[in-house]
Design an enzyme around this catalytic site. Structure first.
Site, mmCIF file in Angstrom:
data_model
loop_
_atom_site.group_PDB
_atom_site.id
_atom_site.type_symbol
_atom_site.label_atom_id
_atom_site.label_comp_id
_atom_site.label_asym_id
_atom_site.label_seq_id
_atom_site.Cartn_x
_atom_site.Cartn_y
_atom_site.Cartn_z
ATOM 1 N N HIS A 251 31.729 54.499 31.985
ATOM 2 C CA HIS A 251 32.776 53.797 32.724
ATOM 3 C C HIS A 251 32.263 53.345 34.094
ATOM 4 O O HIS A 251 32.355 52.165 34.459
ATOM 5 C CB HIS A 251 33.977 54.735 32.872
ATOM 6 C CG HIS A 251 35.126 54.153 33.636
ATOM 7 N ND1 HIS A 251 36.210 53.585 33.022
ATOM 8 C CD2 HIS A 251 35.369 54.053 34.969
ATOM 9 C CE1 HIS A 251 37.069 53.148 33.940
ATOM 10 N NE2 HIS A 251 36.582 53.424 35.132
ATOM 11 N N GLU A 252 31.727 54.291 34.824
ATOM 12 C CA GLU A 252 31.266 53.965 36.181
ATOM 13 C C GLU A 252 30.080 52.995 36.135
ATOM 14 O O GLU A 252 29.916 52.173 37.040
ATOM 15 C CB GLU A 252 30.918 55.231 36.969
ATOM 16 C CG GLU A 252 32.060 56.256 37.107
ATOM 17 C CD GLU A 252 33.359 55.687 37.673
ATOM 18 O OE1 GLU A 252 33.310 54.675 38.395
ATOM 19 O OE2 GLU A 252 34.435 56.256 37.375
ATOM 20 N N HIS B 116 31.467 49.565 36.364
ATOM 21 C CA HIS B 116 31.794 49.172 37.745
ATOM 22 C C HIS B 116 30.517 48.839 38.513
ATOM 23 O O HIS B 116 30.440 47.836 39.231
ATOM 24 C CB HIS B 116 32.487 50.328 38.472
ATOM 25 C CG HIS B 116 33.940 50.500 38.113
ATOM 26 N ND1 HIS B 116 34.865 49.494 38.259
ATOM 27 C CD2 HIS B 116 34.624 51.571 37.634
ATOM 28 C CE1 HIS B 116 36.065 49.939 37.890
ATOM 29 N NE2 HIS B 116 35.945 51.201 37.498
ATOM 30 N N GLU C 111 38.033 46.835 36.847
ATOM 31 C CA GLU C 111 38.330 47.801 35.785
ATOM 32 C C GLU C 111 38.037 47.203 34.412
ATOM 33 O O GLU C 111 37.724 47.933 33.465
ATOM 34 C CB GLU C 111 39.798 48.240 35.885
ATOM 35 C CG GLU C 111 40.167 49.417 35.009
ATOM 36 C CD GLU C 111 39.597 50.756 35.504
ATOM 37 O OE1 GLU C 111 38.996 50.804 36.590
ATOM 38 O OE2 GLU C 111 39.758 51.748 34.753
#
Lengths: 496, 496
Positions: B264-265, B268, B294
């Protein structure tokens, strides 16, 4: 503590400068510990921008108010301290134009990179143009700042308020002959080995980390207000009164290097941590000077850390985690930690020879600043001095003139503060024993609280309230006196 | 790229604001990762001071110049972007007085600490006064900023430029019924276990760290420009274009939590890292909005990371370092990573139920901001909504109203951007497959370079040049449409 309305107003305005300092300290810490490699370019621009911003805020918002307060009667010591410290900054910045400050700031981020490459490749020529420019700029700075007797005075004063070249000369004229006498005696006795087995014994990094943490626990390092990390060169940085970080390095062998770096940095950290809470976020929330700061790190590293009593405490920790120390008695470890031997690298030097390394740098810097020698002459002069003072000569630049980072950081006039630190540390031991009792006993009983409180009351809590010379007299009852260090070395190393 | 003289002058002046942002980002990162506990007080004051300083510099040095540029003809897209982004900041700051901004900044440092304690002790009362004050201030902010229909609009717009409450209502009115249909079907089928053995299998932290690093290597994380650290709540922070840091956590069991946080990160981070180099140190060197940001993290975490093809790539890494996964086939691991089940904690929620958690927060925030409910009412309402939407109720505050850090960071109006991200991620998958080819094949062939370049060209490189709504149309050929997510979920989870 602070009552004068103008001073309160000044502190209010100063708060944002403190915040910028806080941010810059963190950026400095991060650059040396965790920043990803390619972050360096943007980081150095950000640092330069913030340093210029601080300059402008100081000159625009702080200077007019400080100026009103200079010479005002009826201020208490704390208030006078605030005015003194800020006025020093204002005067300095007013005399150094923005373009010189900017070029120095740029060099401070670029030159260390070149220096590192030059050292790795043992190539003095590579570093020479940078160092020449730095010397040139620092000489300009000296002229801009002004001085009474010697241009070096102007540079010394920046690192050690009130220090003059004539003080340094007097200091070394007492110290150098006395040290050389001890050194000759020690070398003649042949007590210390040319090489010690433990210097080559490898350790596991995790084990050494545990040792370092346990030693910090014994000394009373407050983990809720500090950290221990890893960097190429050990350092301490006070990010806030309740956030003081130290680093060490793990080279994988000769464990005392990592260990004594930690004890050294603990000394610096404790100073920052024990400044009076009420000085928080003021310009007084820092040490009185580099010399006084170094006296704290040296006190813990050498006077406490390299004492027999402390080695007794270390032994069980080392035995448990490193293991290989079990083959050595306390006395043997004590000897290993205190080997005296002429060596090429300052940071590895023992208590006896260390100040000769500083003396060498002092002489060279002084001549550079006076224009008596050029950067071009440094390598040869370095070797001559090494030979004269220590009887050995480096075979490479990296073991000689390229060994220290300081000049690449534009720091000229900084080295003498190391010897001041050593002198004050010895003087402090003397004072502590007169006031409290034998340090060896206190260490043996693990009563480090006593030492911490003593240092806090005598020195730490005052932060930068007093100029270093005044603080020394206040804390130790007399001015700095190199005889204490000479006697300490004589006592410790001449009676084997 | 930038040619207009006034814009160039503006960017020059902006540089110091960028540097302050750089410093503040680092301070934020440090607070969550390495800062010693007691550093928090001084850190929060420093942060607040710097935020006020930024405000003043923006209003004094930037605002007059931006104002001149608003509505000027003939600017190119990049120049218009600079003016748009800065004008948004100026307008916002002009409306929010300094004392409110200062209090919010201080709360942003203090309240998370209290929130953490409150969560640990499961003590809502402890956090209540802070949250009440935050809500009160955010309501004032909404009034000061102004809005057309609902005070929540003013807060939404800060996180997602141009987003209005009516957009959010439309979005959820499509999504919620569709999700609930899928959820009911899935639950009725009983395909997923109520508890999975792997959720309780413990892992060695070092092994999991290696897994995470290897996964980041496969995805193409540039270590020279980034880091992976540990924090209580995983996050990404862009400190500079060449310094983007992510974090994850190691809870010691249920390894997918740590793993998917990392993926997920990564999403980003990749966004930040692939912004056009020429936007460096400008106000455009960031994402278009939180929702678009996001969409990147969700695309990598869910669309890529939780796909069958990706699990194929993961399996050998997991088998090598964790070992215990050897007992599970790819299909079984795929199922474990995609278990659908009503659960209490948002960050652990599966793709189907996740947006119901967001919907709950949206409804509560909206009522709080409208003054229809008080902070005092939150715990009970939280439980009611959980029951209604997911059919389960938390038995503790920490599994309910105290689970998220956001409110303690004064972020109200932020949660809906998570659902926007999920929608855009599904929409992006659709677009990618139309433009490039089946994502599963690309993943299977480890051609992540293709994905990275596609995202860079469509979205990342533009930074904040365009408002999010425009960027979405530009990149995806049409506005955000929740139907893509509804279909994606339907396809993935209704055909088991």
């Amino acid at each position: 503590m602070f009552e004068n309305k103008l001073v309160l107003e000044l502190l209010e305005r100063y708060r944002v400068l403190w915040a910028l300092g806080h941010a810059s300290s963190l950026m400095g810490w991060d650059s040396e510990t965790y920043m990803p490699r390619e972050g360096v370019e943007e980081r150095s621009i950000a640092s330069a921008e913030l340093s210029l911003l601080s300059r402008r805020l100081l000159l625009e918002n702080i200077a007019p108010l400080v100026e009103k307060l200079v010479g005002v009667e009826g201020l208490n010591d704390f208030e006078r301290g605030v005015v003194r410290v800020l006025w020093r900054d204002v005067e300095r910045l007013r005399r150094i134009p923005e373009n010189i400050q900017y070029e120095l700031a740029k060099l401070r981020s670029e030159a260390p990179v070149v220096w590192r490459e030059a050292r790795e490749k043992d190539d003095f020529e590579r570093f020479k143009p940078y160092l020449s420019r730095i010397v040139e700029l620092e000489r300009q700075v000296a002229e801009l700042l002004g001085y009474e007797e010697h241009p070096y005075d102007a540079l010394l004063d920046y690192y050690e308020e009130g220090l003059r070249d004539r003080d340094v000369r007097v200091m070394f004229s007492t110290l150098v002959p006395s040290i050389r006498r001890v050194l000759e005696k020690v070398m003649a006795e042949g007590y210390y080995p040319r090489e010690h087995v433990l210097e080559n014994v490898e350790y596991r990094r995790e084990a050494m980390e545990t040792v370092n943490r346990e030693v910090l626990n014994i000394l009373g390092f407050p983990w809720s207000k500090g950290r221990l990390d890893v960097s190429a060169h050990p350092f301490t940085i006070g990010i806030a009164l309740s956030d003081v970080r130290i680093t060490t390095r793990y080279e994988g062998r000769d464990f005392r290097r990592s260990l004594f770096a930690v004890i050294h940095e603990f000394g610096h950290a404790l100073y920052n941590l024990q400044v009076d809470e009420r000085l928080k976020m003021t310009p007084l929330a820092e040490g009185a000077s580099l010399g006084v700061h170094e006296s704290q790190s040296r006190f813990w590293e050498n006077i406490v850390g390299r004492s027999r009593a402390f080695v007794e405490l270390l032994k069980p920790i080392l035995d448990e985690h490193l293991g290989f120390t079990r083959d050595y008695s306390v006395e043997e470890l004590y000897k290993y930690f205190n080997i005296v031997r002429p060596s090429l690298i300052r940071v590895d030097a023992d208590e006896v020879t260390y100040n000769l390394h500083i003396y060498l740098r002092y002489e060279l810097e002084r001549m550079l600043v006076a224009g008596e020698i050029k950067v071009h002459d440094l390598p040869e002069l370095w070797n001559e001095y090494m030979d004269r003072l220590l009887g050995i000569k480096p075979k490479s630049y990296k073991d000689g003139v390229l060994q220290d980072i300081h000049w690449s950081l534009t720091a000229i006039g900084y080295f003498p503060t190391y010897t001041i630190g050593n002198i004050l540390a010895a003087q402090l031991k003397n004072r502590f024993e007169a006031d409290v009792g034998r340090l060896g006993d206190v260490i043996g009983e693990r009563r480090f609280e006593l030492v911490r409180v003593y240092l806090r009351e005598k020195i730490h809590k005052w932060g930068a309230v007093y100029p270093p010379k005044d603080l020394v007299v206040k804390a130790l009852g007399e001015p700095m006196n190199p005889v204490y260090l000479a006697e300490y070395i004589e006592n410790k190393y001449s009676r084997l």
